[in-house]
Design a protein around this motif. Structure first.
Motif, PDB file in Angstrom:
ATOM      1  N   ALA A  81       0.850  -1.189   0.000  1.00 37.65           N
ATOM      2  CA  ALA A  81       0.000   0.000   0.000  1.00 37.65           C
ATOM      3  C   ALA A  81       0.887   1.241   0.000  1.00 37.65           C
ATOM      4  O   ALA A  81       1.899   1.293   0.699  1.00 37.65           O
ATOM      5  CB  ALA A  81      -0.901   0.001   1.227  1.00 37.65           C
ATOM      6  N   PRO A  82       0.519   2.252  -0.768  1.00 34.25           N
ATOM      7  CA  PRO A  82       1.331   3.466  -0.768  1.00 34.25           C
ATOM      8  C   PRO A  82       1.195   4.205   0.557  1.00 34.25           C
ATOM      9  O   PRO A  82       0.153   4.151   1.203  1.00 34.25           O
ATOM     10  CB  PRO A  82       0.745   4.282  -1.920  1.00 34.25           C
ATOM     11  N   VAL A  83       2.264   4.892   0.941  1.00 32.24           N
ATOM     12  CA  VAL A  83       2.219   5.716   2.154  1.00 32.24           C
ATOM     13  C   VAL A  83       2.004   7.181   1.806  1.00 32.24           C
ATOM     14  O   VAL A  83       1.739   7.987   2.690  1.00 32.24           O
ATOM     15  CB  VAL A  83       3.489   5.526   3.025  1.00 32.24           C
ATOM     16  N   VAL A  84       2.143   7.513   0.518  1.00 36.51           N
ATOM     17  CA  VAL A  84       1.876   8.861   0.009  1.00 36.51           C
ATOM     18  C   VAL A  84       1.069   8.710  -1.279  1.00 36.51           C
ATOM     19  O   VAL A  84       1.035   7.641  -1.879  1.00 36.51           O
ATOM     20  CB  VAL A  84       3.183   9.648  -0.281  1.00 36.51           C
ATOM     21  N   ASP A  85       0.440   9.793  -1.708  1.00 35.24           N
ATOM     22  CA  ASP A  85      -0.219   9.774  -3.003  1.00 35.24           C
ATOM     23  C   ASP A  85       0.854   9.611  -4.076  1.00 35.24           C
ATOM     24  O   ASP A  85       1.878  10.304  -4.058  1.00 35.24           O
ATOM     25  CB  ASP A  85      -0.985  11.085  -3.227  1.00 35.24           C
ATOM     26  N   GLN A  86       0.600   8.693  -4.996  1.00 39.37           N
ATOM     27  CA  GLN A  86       1.622   8.385  -5.994  1.00 39.37           C
ATOM     28  C   GLN A  86       0.983   7.937  -7.301  1.00 39.37           C
ATOM     29  O   GLN A  86      -0.185   7.569  -7.345  1.00 39.37           O
ATOM     30  CB  GLN A  86       2.562   7.290  -5.494  1.00 39.37           C
ATOM     31  N   GLY A  87       1.792   7.987  -8.347  1.00 35.78           N
ATOM     32  CA  GLY A  87       1.412   7.421  -9.629  1.00 35.78           C
ATOM     33  C   GLY A  87       2.071   6.072  -9.783  1.00 35.78           C
ATOM     34  O   GLY A  87       3.098   5.786  -9.158  1.00 35.78           O
ATOM     35  N   HIS A  88       1.474   5.230 -10.588  1.00 37.70           N
ATOM     36  CA  HIS A  88       2.016   3.894 -10.844  1.00 37.70           C
ATOM     37  C   HIS A  88       1.950   3.675 -12.349  1.00 37.70           C
ATOM     38  O   HIS A  88       0.866   3.674 -12.935  1.00 37.70           O
ATOM     39  CB  HIS A  88       1.180   2.850 -10.108  1.00 37.70           C
ATOM     40  N   LEU A  89       3.110   3.517 -12.987  1.00 35.57           N
ATOM     41  CA  LEU A  89       3.176   3.277 -14.420  1.00 35.57           C
ATOM     42  C   LEU A  89       3.008   1.791 -14.696  1.00 35.57           C
ATOM     43  O   LEU A  89       3.687   0.960 -14.095  1.00 35.57           O
ATOM     44  CB  LEU A  89       4.503   3.754 -14.996  1.00 35.57           C
ATOM     45  N   VAL A  90       2.098   1.468 -15.617  1.00 37.67           N
ATOM     46  CA  VAL A  90       1.837   0.079 -16.001  1.00 37.67           C
ATOM     47  C   VAL A  90       1.644   0.011 -17.508  1.00 37.67           C
ATOM     48  O   VAL A  90       1.455   1.025 -18.174  1.00 37.67           O
ATOM     49  CB  VAL A  90       0.586  -0.497 -15.284  1.00 37.67           C
TER      50      VAL A  90
ATOM     51  N   PHE B 166       7.277   8.242 -21.456  1.00 35.88           N
ATOM     52  CA  PHE B 166       7.529   8.401 -20.026  1.00 35.88           C
ATOM     53  C   PHE B 166       7.497   9.867 -19.627  1.00 35.88           C
ATOM     54  O   PHE B 166       6.974  10.218 -18.567  1.00 35.88           O
ATOM     55  CB  PHE B 166       8.855   7.750 -19.634  1.00 35.88           C
ATOM     56  N   ARG B 167       8.032  10.737 -20.464  1.00 37.60           N
ATOM     57  CA  ARG B 167       8.030  12.165 -20.142  1.00 37.60           C
ATOM     58  C   ARG B 167       6.602  12.667 -20.031  1.00 37.60           C
ATOM     59  O   ARG B 167       6.247  13.343 -19.072  1.00 37.60           O
ATOM     60  CB  ARG B 167       8.801  12.956 -21.215  1.00 37.60           C
ATOM     61  N   VAL B 168       5.719  12.329 -20.983  1.00 38.74           N
ATOM     62  CA  VAL B 168       4.341  12.810 -20.935  1.00 38.74           C
ATOM     63  C   VAL B 168       3.587  12.167 -19.762  1.00 38.74           C
ATOM     64  O   VAL B 168       2.790  12.833 -19.097  1.00 38.74           O
ATOM     65  CB  VAL B 168       3.614  12.613 -22.292  1.00 38.74           C
ATOM     66  N   ALA B 169       3.871  10.910 -19.462  1.00 43.31           N
ATOM     67  CA  ALA B 169       3.190  10.244 -18.349  1.00 43.31           C
ATOM     68  C   ALA B 169       3.613  10.828 -17.001  1.00 43.31           C
ATOM     69  O   ALA B 169       2.770  11.133 -16.148  1.00 43.31           O
ATOM     70  CB  ALA B 169       3.481   8.738 -18.383  1.00 43.31           C
ATOM     71  N   VAL B 170       4.910  11.005 -16.804  1.00 45.06           N
ATOM     72  CA  VAL B 170       5.396  11.561 -15.535  1.00 45.06           C
ATOM     73  C   VAL B 170       4.982  13.030 -15.413  1.00 45.06           C
ATOM     74  O   VAL B 170       4.569  13.471 -14.334  1.00 45.06           O
ATOM     75  CB  VAL B 170       6.921  11.358 -15.395  1.00 45.06           C
ATOM     76  N   ASP B 171       5.049  13.782 -16.500  1.00 44.76           N
ATOM     77  CA  ASP B 171       4.589  15.177 -16.454  1.00 44.76           C
ATOM     78  C   ASP B 171       3.115  15.247 -16.071  1.00 44.76           C
ATOM     79  O   ASP B 171       2.710  16.119 -15.295  1.00 44.76           O
ATOM     80  CB  ASP B 171       4.817  15.878 -17.792  1.00 44.76           C
ATOM     81  N   TRP B 172       2.285  14.355 -16.621  1.00 44.47           N
ATOM     82  CA  TRP B 172       0.865  14.333 -16.248  1.00 44.47           C
ATOM     83  C   TRP B 172       0.716  14.048 -14.750  1.00 44.47           C
ATOM     84  O   TRP B 172      -0.048  14.707 -14.063  1.00 44.47           O
ATOM     85  CB  TRP B 172       0.103  13.296 -17.076  1.00 44.47           C
ATOM     86  N   ALA B 173       1.483  13.066 -14.253  1.00 47.68           N
ATOM     87  CA  ALA B 173       1.411  12.737 -12.820  1.00 47.68           C
ATOM     88  C   ALA B 173       1.775  13.951 -11.964  1.00 47.68           C
ATOM     89  O   ALA B 173       1.093  14.259 -10.985  1.00 47.68           O
ATOM     90  CB  ALA B 173       2.338  11.562 -12.506  1.00 47.68           C
TER      91      ALA B 173
ATOM     92  N   SER C 188       1.485  17.012 -12.778  1.00 42.27           N
ATOM     93  CA  SER C 188       0.549  18.117 -12.992  1.00 42.27           C
ATOM     94  C   SER C 188      -0.697  18.025 -12.113  1.00 42.27           C
ATOM     95  O   SER C 188      -1.409  19.020 -11.968  1.00 42.27           O
ATOM     96  CB  SER C 188       0.114  18.175 -14.462  1.00 42.27           C
ATOM     97  N   LEU C 189      -0.953  16.863 -11.548  1.00 37.66           N
ATOM     98  CA  LEU C 189      -2.159  16.711 -10.733  1.00 37.66           C
ATOM     99  C   LEU C 189      -2.034  17.524  -9.451  1.00 37.66           C
ATOM    100  O   LEU C 189      -0.980  17.557  -8.820  1.00 37.66           O
ATOM    101  CB  LEU C 189      -2.390  15.240 -10.392  1.00 37.66           C
ATOM    102  N   SER C 190      -3.134  18.150  -9.060  1.00 39.02           N
ATOM    103  CA  SER C 190      -3.116  18.916  -7.818  1.00 39.02           C
ATOM    104  C   SER C 190      -4.019  18.301  -6.760  1.00 39.02           C
ATOM    105  O   SER C 190      -3.877  18.607  -5.583  1.00 39.02           O
ATOM    106  CB  SER C 190      -3.519  20.368  -8.074  1.00 39.02           C
ATOM    107  N   ALA C 191      -4.939  17.460  -7.167  1.00 38.87           N
ATOM    108  CA  ALA C 191      -5.839  16.812  -6.204  1.00 38.87           C
ATOM    109  C   ALA C 191      -6.042  15.365  -6.628  1.00 38.87           C
ATOM    110  O   ALA C 191      -6.916  15.095  -7.442  1.00 38.87           O
ATOM    111  CB  ALA C 191      -7.169  17.554  -6.128  1.00 38.87           C
ATOM    112  N   PRO C 192      -5.191  14.461  -6.159  1.00 36.04           N
ATOM    113  CA  PRO C 192      -4.131  14.678  -5.177  1.00 36.04           C
ATOM    114  C   PRO C 192      -2.822  15.112  -5.840  1.00 36.04           C
ATOM    115  O   PRO C 192      -2.608  14.874  -7.013  1.00 36.04           O
ATOM    116  CB  PRO C 192      -3.955  13.294  -4.569  1.00 36.04           C
ATOM    117  N   ARG C 193      -1.988  15.713  -5.039  1.00 39.23           N
ATOM    118  CA  ARG C 193      -0.632  16.062  -5.481  1.00 39.23           C
ATOM    119  C   ARG C 193       0.229  14.819  -5.259  1.00 39.23           C
ATOM    120  O   ARG C 193       0.386  14.368  -4.124  1.00 39.23           O
ATOM    121  CB  ARG C 193      -0.092  17.234  -4.654  1.00 39.23           C
ATOM    122  N   LEU C 194       0.743  14.262  -6.342  1.00 36.79           N
ATOM    123  CA  LEU C 194       1.515  13.033  -6.236  1.00 36.79           C
ATOM    124  C   LEU C 194       2.946  13.329  -5.800  1.00 36.79           C
ATOM    125  O   LEU C 194       3.567  14.272  -6.294  1.00 36.79           O
ATOM    126  CB  LEU C 194       1.504  12.286  -7.570  1.00 36.79           C
ATOM    127  N   GLU C 195       3.429  12.524  -4.882  1.00 33.42           N
ATOM    128  CA  GLU C 195       4.775  12.718  -4.337  1.00 33.42           C
ATOM    129  C   GLU C 195       5.827  11.862  -5.017  1.00 33.42           C
ATOM    130  O   GLU C 195       7.011  12.148  -4.921  1.00 33.42           O
ATOM    131  CB  GLU C 195       4.771  12.422  -2.824  1.00 33.42           C
TER     132      GLU C 195
END
Length: 187
Positions: A93-102, A120-127, A129-136
């Protein structure tokens, strides 16, 4: 590179289905995906329609594709948003808000042309860019016997976290195979 990186659109489910089926026939598929061609090809159209619509419209998942000037999809990656309060999808389980690439896949004829880097650049940039939740952080898992993928992830900036999970269906004890977690932290 003449490829366009973009999000899938809900009505593009036949293209999303075909790219997934092609990915599952790639020689690296047994160590790259926790799915099989036989299982995927048997899924009804409604499955692919729902999956693609969610990846196009949801704030918690986004699928990106690399599209050639002729309209052919040559690569893909999907970002899942994971929160500590969510059910565990993969690993711990994540301990912070996060993105997971699959679902990372680039067709053989497009490999070495910068497609994976651009996806990867567009995927990580999208992650980020989120503010709710802000991914760490953003994470992914790579099979211990997939050094080509692991080398790419390290080159992109992901580092092994030390976490691992057993590959579903792998044997017990010494025969067990592992998926290794790699992460990139918000800078």
């Amino acid at each position: 590179m003449d490829y366009v990186m973009r999000s899938v659109r809900a009505g593009e489910w036949p293209l999303a289905r075909q790219l997934r089926l092609d990915a599952l026939q790639d020689p690296a598929a047994p160590v790259a995906f926790l799915d099989s061609y036989e299982a995927a090809v048997a899924r009804p159209d409604a499955f692919w329609q729902d999956r693609t619509a969610a990846a196009a419209e949801s704030g918690d998942v986004r699928q990106f594709v690399a599209e050639s000037p002729e309209g052919e999809w040559v690569g893909t990656v999907t970002v899942l948003v994971e929160r500590p309060e969510d059910d565990v999808r993969f690993g711990e389980a994540p301990v912070v808000d996060q993105g997971h690439l699959v679902g990372v896949f680039v067709r053989p004829e497009a490999r070495g042309a910068g497609v994976a880097d651009a996806l990867f650049r567009v995927a990580v940039d999208w992650a980020w860019s989120l503010s709710a939740p802000r991914l760490e952080r953003v994470r992914l898992y790579v099979h211990e016997n997939n050094p080509r993928a692991a080398a790419f992830y390290r080159r992109f900036g992901f580092v092994p976290s030390g976490q691992r999970m057993p590959v579903p269906g792998s044997g017990p004890g010494e025969r067990r195979e592992w998926e290794l977690e790699y992460v990139i932290e918000r800078g």
